[in-house]
Design an enzyme around this catalytic site. Structure first.
Site, PDB file in Angstrom:
ATOM      1  N   HIS A  83       0.851  -1.192   0.000  1.00 51.38           N
ATOM      2  CA  HIS A  83       0.000   0.000   0.000  1.00 51.38           C
ATOM      3  C   HIS A  83       0.881   1.234   0.000  1.00 51.38           C
ATOM      4  O   HIS A  83       1.813   1.335   0.778  1.00 51.38           O
ATOM      5  CB  HIS A  83      -0.900   0.027   1.231  1.00 51.38           C
ATOM      6  CG  HIS A  83      -1.732   1.278   1.315  1.00 51.38           C
ATOM      7  ND1 HIS A  83      -2.878   1.449   0.588  1.00 51.38           N
ATOM      8  CD2 HIS A  83      -1.543   2.434   2.005  1.00 51.38           C
ATOM      9  CE1 HIS A  83      -3.384   2.654   0.834  1.00 51.38           C
ATOM     10  NE2 HIS A  83      -2.588   3.267   1.696  1.00 51.38           N
ATOM     11  N   ASP A 162     -15.426   2.152   7.223  1.00 50.09           N
ATOM     12  CA  ASP A 162     -14.296   3.014   6.873  1.00 50.09           C
ATOM     13  C   ASP A 162     -14.712   4.050   5.842  1.00 50.09           C
ATOM     14  O   ASP A 162     -14.362   5.224   5.960  1.00 50.09           O
ATOM     15  CB  ASP A 162     -13.128   2.193   6.326  1.00 50.09           C
ATOM     16  CG  ASP A 162     -12.063   3.105   5.745  1.00 50.09           C
ATOM     17  OD1 ASP A 162     -11.457   3.859   6.513  1.00 50.09           O
ATOM     18  OD2 ASP A 162     -11.873   3.101   4.513  1.00 50.09           O
ATOM     19  N   ARG A 169     -14.553  12.413   7.905  1.00 50.34           N
ATOM     20  CA  ARG A 169     -13.273  13.060   8.207  1.00 50.34           C
ATOM     21  C   ARG A 169     -12.932  14.104   7.151  1.00 50.34           C
ATOM     22  O   ARG A 169     -12.404  15.168   7.468  1.00 50.34           O
ATOM     23  CB  ARG A 169     -12.156  12.013   8.292  1.00 50.34           C
ATOM     24  CG  ARG A 169     -12.250  11.165   9.553  1.00 50.34           C
ATOM     25  CD  ARG A 169     -11.326   9.960   9.452  1.00 50.34           C
ATOM     26  NE  ARG A 169      -9.956  10.369   9.225  1.00 50.34           N
ATOM     27  CZ  ARG A 169      -9.038   9.618   8.618  1.00 50.34           C
ATOM     28  NH1 ARG A 169      -9.344   8.413   8.178  1.00 50.34           N
ATOM     29  NH2 ARG A 169      -7.815  10.065   8.452  1.00 50.34           N
ATOM     30  N   SER A 184      -7.823   3.433   8.968  1.00 51.89           N
ATOM     31  CA  SER A 184      -8.455   3.451   7.645  1.00 51.89           C
ATOM     32  C   SER A 184      -7.671   2.586   6.660  1.00 51.89           C
ATOM     33  O   SER A 184      -8.245   1.755   5.952  1.00 51.89           O
ATOM     34  CB  SER A 184      -8.545   4.907   7.153  1.00 51.89           C
ATOM     35  OG  SER A 184      -9.121   4.939   5.867  1.00 51.89           O
ATOM     36  N   LYS A 188      -8.969  -1.612   5.467  1.00 54.92           N
ATOM     37  CA  LYS A 188      -9.211  -2.035   4.084  1.00 54.92           C
ATOM     38  C   LYS A 188      -8.247  -3.143   3.678  1.00 54.92           C
ATOM     39  O   LYS A 188      -8.638  -4.109   3.017  1.00 54.92           O
ATOM     40  CB  LYS A 188      -9.045  -0.837   3.135  1.00 54.92           C
ATOM     41  CG  LYS A 188     -10.249   0.084   3.165  1.00 54.92           C
ATOM     42  CD  LYS A 188     -10.047   1.308   2.300  1.00 54.92           C
ATOM     43  CE  LYS A 188      -8.980   2.196   2.876  1.00 54.92           C
ATOM     44  NZ  LYS A 188      -9.124   3.613   2.484  1.00 54.92           N
TER      45      LYS A 188
END
Lengths: 444, 444
Positions: A83, A162, A169, A184, A188
Site C-alpha cells: 500500500h 471506513d 473526516r 483506515s 481495508k
C-alpha cells in the site's frame, strides 16, 4: 457498557476506550444508532486526544468487520500486498504485483482511485481496453489463485464503516490524524485476507505527509498496529518531492509501468519497485534477504516471467493483454506541447504537487470523487532534479487532445513547477527510512 | 473568506476566527450549507481550543441574529432580566419579575422548561390554571409595557441557531464548555430586547457547575461577554447544595413564590430574591445602591404592589389571577408521605441533586424534552441544613396522588438525601460571590 454520549465524553477527557466500546461505536454508526454528528465529535476528540495502539487495533478491527473479510485460505502461500500513501506518478503497483507474483508470492491487491493531486491505480489500469476493476470476491480469490495476483477496486462489501468515517473526516478537518489514518488503511488492507503488508509511506511536496518526522510517526504506527493485528508489516519511507518516474497521467503511467516489466523504465521507478518488491519477497518467505530478493526480481523481469503474469492478470480481468508487449496500444493524446528549459543549468526542482495539480486540471485526475477522468492526457517529466539541461532542451511534455488556450495554460503551469539552478546542491535520495516490527519494538 | 472546512481546521489548530467567519459558520448551518456533523466537529474543536471574548461575542451575535430580535423600544425604562443557570427549588423568577416590575423596572422574561434534575419556570407557571407561556412577540411587548413584566417560553423565532446548536451539544459531549454556555445564554437573553441582565450562577451539588472556581469562570465570562455586547451585566454566585426554599415541584413551587409576594416564604428564598432584585433595581436605574433597593423591594411586598403586578401579569397571560391571593387554588396532590428524622441531631445535608432526581422520578420533571410533567406532585423540605431535629420530626413531605409502592420508593429516595449529624459544622451561606463589569476588568 457506557452510553454512546459517555464514550464521546470519555475520549474528550483523554480516556482510553476498551475494544468492546470502540466496536460498539462503529457498530452503532453502521446501525444508525450513532448519528454522523456524534461520530464527527468523537473523531475531533480523537484528533486532540489520540488513540493508543490497542484502541487503534480495535478501531481497525471494528471497521474491517463492518463488511466482508475476503477468504483467501484456498490460495497457497503467504499473501502479501503493498500500500502506498499516495504520490504523483506512482504507478509502482501495476508493475509490482505481477513481478512479485512471478516470484511465487500471491498478491491480492485492492486499490483506490485518484483524488486531488495524487493519481489512483484503478484509473491507470482502466486505460487498458476492457480492463475490469470490479469483480466479485469469489472471482478475485480465483484469479489470485490461478494467476498469482489480481488488482481490483474497493467494493461496497469491504469495510463500509471506513468509507462512512472517511467521508466524515474529509469534511470535518479530521483527516490528518495518525491513528485514524492507520485504522483506515489497515482496515481495508486486512479485509483483503492478506498475511503480510509492505507500506510505502511517501514524504514530501507531492505526498500527504510533507515532513519526514510525521511520515516516520505514521509508518511506525502502521507497523506497530498492523503487527498487533497479527500481520507481518514493513514500511519504507520514500521521497515524493518530484514525480516518481517520468509519466503523470493514466495511459502513460501504465505504459511506463509495463516498460519496467520489459526491462526498461526510469531508474527511480525501477529502484522503488525493487525496494518494495524485495520486502514483499522476504515477507512472503521466498527470499532470504534483500540481495537474494533483488536477484529473483531481476530474473523475473529478464526472463519475461513477470510480463507473462501481467498478461494473464489483464486477460483474467477482461483487458487486452496485448498491451504488455505492444504498449502503443494504450492510447495517449496525440498533441504534444514541449516545455523547454529557459536557460542552461541544473534542474533543482520538479514540483510533484504542482505537476499533479496540472494533471488534474487537464482531466487526468479529479477534484471530486464522482468525476470521470480522461485516460489519454498526461505529462512526462523529461529532466528530473539533478539533471543538467541546456537552454531549449525539453523539461517536460504535455499530452493533450488539441493545442488550445487551456493546453497552453497547462504547459505554463508545468513550466512553473520547474526551477533551474547553477549547480545541484543536493542529490535526490529515494529511500528515506525503513521500519519493521523490530525497529518499532512491536511484538513480532 | 476561507471555506467552511478550513474554518473547522483553523479552530482545531487554535486560531481565533474573525467575527465574519463565525457569522458565516452559523449562517451556513441555518442555510443548510454546513452539515450538523461539521458543526459538531467545530464544537468539539471549540471544547479543546476555546473561544476568546471577541469570538464569543461574535457567536452570541450570530446566534441571536439567526432569529427575531424583539423590539421593546416602545416600553419606557431600562429593561432588565434575570437568568439562573438552574437549580432545584429555584422558583425565584415567579416572585422576582412582578416584584421588580412593581418597583418600576420593566422585566421581559423568556424562560425555559425543566430538564434533568432542575425544574423550569414555564412548568411551574403552567400549574396556574389557564396560564399561557406561548404568545406572539407583539403581545409579549404589549404586556411588558402595560403590566411591567411578562414571562413566556422561547419561541421558534428566538435564536433558532442556538436551539439547533444546543441540541447538537447535548448529544456530542460538548455541553460543558464555558464560551458555548455563555453564547447560548446570552444569545437568547439579548434577543429579548433587554438593556441589562442579572445572572444567578448556581454552584454546588444541585447546580450545573459543581465547584466554585468553574462557576466563577462562567460568571466572569458571562459578564465580560455581555458587557462587550453592549449590555449592563452583573452576576451573583449562589449556593445550590440544598434545594432553594422548601418546595420542589411545580404547583407547590408556584405557591411558595406567591407566598413571598404575600410577605411569607422561606428565608433563603426571600434572601435570594432580594439579592437578585436589588441588582436589577440598581441596573434599572431606580435605586442608588443595595440598601435603597432592598427598601424599595420590601415596600413593594408590604404594600401589596408586587402581588397586584403578579395578578395583572397572570390575567394578561390568560391565567386565573385569584391564585395570588388564594394559593390553595393551585392543585397539589392530596396524599402526603412524611419523611421523618431517624434520630436527634442537626441536618447536615439535604442533597439538592438527589431531591431533584426524586422529583423527576415522581413525574414533576422530565428526562427527555418531549415528556409531560405532573404539576400537582412534589416534595417539601421541612428541615434544611443547619436545623436541629428530633427523632420522628418531619424532614420532608412527599406529595403524591396515591400511597403506593412507587410513592414509598420516592419517599425512601428523599430520606436518603438527608444526613443527620451531631452538630452542624458549617452554616450554609447563600451568596458566594458577585461579579460585575468592574471586577472582571471588562470595558464598562
Amino acid at each position: 457498557m457506557r452510553t454512546l454520549v459517555e464514550l464521546i465524553a470519555a475520549k474528550r477527557d483523554g480516556e482510553a476506550l476498551t475494544a468492546p466500546e470502540i466496536a460498539e461505536l462503529v457498530a452503532a454508526l453502521v446501525r444508525g444508532d450513532l448519528a454522523d454528528y456524534q461520530m464527527a465529535a468523537w473523531l475531533m476528540a480523537v484528533y486532540f486526544r489520540g488513540l493508543d495502539d490497542a484502541e487503534t487495533v480495535a478501531l481497525t478491527d471494528a471497521m474491517l468487520r463492518s463488511g466482508r473479510v475476503l477468504d483467501l485460505s484456498a490460495v497457497r502461500g503467504i499473501k502479501v500486498d503493498k500500500h502506498s500513501t499516495g504520490g504523483v506518478g506512482d504507478k509502482v503497483s501495476i508493475a509490482l504485483a505481477p513481478l512479485v507474483a512471478a516470484c511465487g508470492v500471491p498478491v491480492p491487491m485492492v486499490s483506490g482511485r485518484g483524488l486531488g493531486h495524487t493519481g489512483g491505480t484503478l484509473d491507470k489500469l482502466e486505460a487498458i481496453p476492457g480492463f475490469r476493476t470490479q469483480m466479485s470476491a469469489d472471482d478475485f480469490a480465483r484469479v489470485v489463485g490461478e494467476v498469482g495476483c489480481c488488482m481490483i477496486g474497493q467494493t461496497a462489501e469491504i469495510a463500509p464503516a471506513d468509507r462512512r468515517i472517511y467521508a466524515l473526516r474529509d469534511v470535518t478537518a479530521t483527516v490528518e490524524c495518525i491513528p485514524l489514518i492507520v485504522a483506515s488503511i489497515l482496515s481495508k488492507k486486512l479485509a483483503e485476507g492478506i498475511d503480510a503488508l509492505v507500506l510505502d509511506v511517501k514524504v514530501g511536496r507531492g505526498a500527504f505527509m510533507k515532513d519526514l518526522a510525521r511520515a516516520r510517526a505514521l509508518a511506525e504506527a502502521l507497523v506497530r498496529v498492523g503487527t498487533r493485528a497479527g500481520k507481518r508489516v514493513t514500511a519504507l519511507l520514500t521521497a515524493m518531492e518530484a514525480p516518481l518516474g517520468a509519466a503523470v497521467g493514466n495511459a502513460i503511467e501504465t505504459r511506463e509501468a509495463l516498460d519496467l516489466l520489459a526491462g526498461g523504465g526510469p531508474a527511480d521507478l525501477l529502484e522503488c519497485t525493487m525496494l518494495l518488491g524485495a520486502e514483499m519477497l522476504v515477507l512472503g518467505g521466498v527470499a532470504r534477504g534483500e540481495a537474494d530478493a533483488r536477484g529473483r526480481l531481476g530474473e523475473a523481469i529478464a526472463s519475461g516471467a513477470a510480463a507473462r503474469v501481467a498478461e494473464r492478470m489483464i486477460a483474467a480481468q477482461g483487458g487486452d493483454a496485448r498491451v504488455v508487449a505492444d504498449r502503443a496500444r494504450l492510447e495517449v493524446a496525440p498533441v504534444q506541447l514541449v516545455v523547454e528549459a529557459p536557460r542552461n543549468g541544473v534542474v533543482e526542482r520538479a514540483d510533484a504537487l504542482a505537476i499533479g495539480l496540472a494533471a488534474v486540471a487537464m482531466g487526468a485526475g479529479r477534484t471530486r470523487a464522482d468525476q470521470a477522468v480522461d485516460h489519454a492526457v498526461g505529462i512526462t517529466v523529461e529532466a528530473k532534479p539533478g539533471a543538467a539541461v541546456t537552454r531549449g532542451q525539453p523539461l517536460a511534455r504535455v499530452y493533450v487532445r488539441a493545442r488550445d488556450a487551456a493546453a497552453e495554460a497547462i504547459a505554463g503551469r508545468v513550466a512553473a513547477a520547474f526551477s533551474i539552478g547553477e549547480v545541484c546542491t543536493t542529490h535526490p535520495v529515494l529511500l528515506l527510512g525503513r521500519i519493521d516490527a523490530h525497529s518499532t519494538g512491536a511484538p513480532g
